[in-house]
Design a protein around this motif. Structure first.
Motif, PDB file in Angstrom:
ATOM      1  N   HIS A 129       0.799  -1.222   0.000  1.00 30.57           N
ATOM      2  CA  HIS A 129       0.000   0.000   0.000  1.00 30.57           C
ATOM      3  C   HIS A 129       0.832   1.274   0.000  1.00 30.57           C
ATOM      4  N   THR A 130       2.108   1.177   0.304  1.00 29.60           N
ATOM      5  CA  THR A 130       2.894   2.393   0.528  1.00 29.60           C
ATOM      6  C   THR A 130       4.144   2.523  -0.329  1.00 29.60           C
ATOM      7  N   THR A 131       4.539   1.488  -1.051  1.00 32.09           N
ATOM      8  CA  THR A 131       5.792   1.566  -1.807  1.00 32.09           C
ATOM      9  C   THR A 131       5.590   1.235  -3.275  1.00 32.09           C
ATOM     10  N   ILE A 132       6.316   1.946  -4.120  1.00 25.22           N
ATOM     11  CA  ILE A 132       6.341   1.619  -5.545  1.00 25.22           C
ATOM     12  C   ILE A 132       7.516   0.671  -5.733  1.00 25.22           C
ATOM     13  N   SER A 133       7.304  -0.568  -5.374  1.00 22.52           N
ATOM     14  CA  SER A 133       8.387  -1.550  -5.369  1.00 22.52           C
ATOM     15  C   SER A 133       8.760  -1.967  -6.791  1.00 22.52           C
ATOM     16  N   LYS A 134       9.969  -2.482  -6.921  1.00 21.48           N
ATOM     17  CA  LYS A 134      10.461  -2.994  -8.194  1.00 21.48           C
ATOM     18  C   LYS A 134      10.502  -4.518  -8.141  1.00 21.48           C
TER      19      LYS A 134
END
Length: 291
Positions: A59-64
């Motif tokens: 919900h909080t990170t634009i992960s790779k």
């Protein structure tokens, strides 16, 4: 009361654990699946509002997407430009961002709107993201896919057999179903109170052998199904068993910094530890449809 396996509907089931966090675990003697009773997933808003460790990350990170993931190392996407892929339980879209970078047309579905907000913000070319269930999506779409992916999702579903049949119907002839599942035999799997791995999060529990058998019984041909250590969960164990007890103290900058240092040190050696113990946290699969 006669209890049926939710995957193959067999009544040949035996109790594995009588008291498992207010649930009871059963093992199917036919397909090998382990499942919980009562066998019912949470209401639709559950994952949207969830505050467990994994949900907060989504919900909080634009992960790779991790470049050491087995799907990246596989040849499955060797000639995939212009092909279509459906990611079931796409979360915040990290995998579909990777798939899009290969030139694929991507569609993601998830019931977690908070994660989908991040997925849509990635601005991927030739992409669609839908806040819907697989059943609802299948009723509204007639498109067939070259690939369907499902990473760490199937174990959350309370309609496993129906899901597999829908996946078969949505795949093109010789289409490929890919993904990962938590390994039921991973290190301390049933002795650690990792909330995201307990019912009602996880409803079914699998090992490679039973998953392969189940997919082959349902008309798929195995390409590969192998243990993977791209993602360990030792850091999660550290968080839940040690650091979570000190949440208030963790607000202090020093301890927050120390936590990051500890995670940085442990993360690279997770794979080594899992290889030594031969208890990988998950397994990766590729199955081809016989349609």
């Amino acid at each position: 009361m006669v209890l049926n396996c939710p995957c193959c509907f067999s009544t040949e089931v035996t109790v594995e654990i009588k008291n498992y966090y207010s649930y009871r675990l059963y093992n199917c003697n036919v397909c090998g699946c382990t499942f919980c009773d009562p066998f019912k997933g949470p209401i639709r808003s559950f994952y949207n509002d969830a505050s467990d460790f994994e949900s907060l990350r989504r919900h909080t990170t634009i992960s790779k997407w991790p470049l050491n993931h087995p799907v990246v190392k596989s040849n499955i996407f060797k000639d995939c430009f212009g092909k279509t892929i459906l990611d079931i339980g796409c979360g915040n879209g990290d995998f579909l961002e990777y798939a899009s970078s290969l030139g694929m047309k991507v569609i993601g579905i998830d019931i977690d709107e908070n994660s989908l907000l991040i997925a849509r913000s990635r601005g991927l070319k030739d992409s669609e993201f839908h806040n819907t269930t697989l059943i609802e999506f299948a009723k509204s779409e007639e498109i067939k896919f070259d690939f369907i992916s499902m990473f760490e999702v199937f174990e959350h579903l309370d309609n496993p057999n129906e899901t597999i049949q829908i996946i078969k119907n949505l795949l093109k002839k010789d289409g490929v179903f890919i993904g990962t599942l938590p390994n039921e035999r991973r290190f301390c799997a049933k002795s650690l109170n990792l909330e995201y791995a307990l019912p009602p999060y996880h409803l079914t529990f699998w090992i490679r052998k039973t998953w392969t058998k189940y997919l082959e019984l349902n008309g798929f041909t195995t390409i590969t199904c192998a243990n993977t250590v791209y993602y360990g969960y030792l850091c999660d164990i550290l968080y839940f068993r040690v650091l979570k007890s000190f949440q208030e103290i963790r607000k202090r900058k020093f301890l927050t910094f120390s936590t990051k240092v500890i995670f940085t040190i442990i993360k690279p050696i997770e794979a080594i530890i899992e290889k030594i113990t031969k208890r990988s946290s998950s397994f990766y699969f590729e199955f081809q449809s016989k349609n």
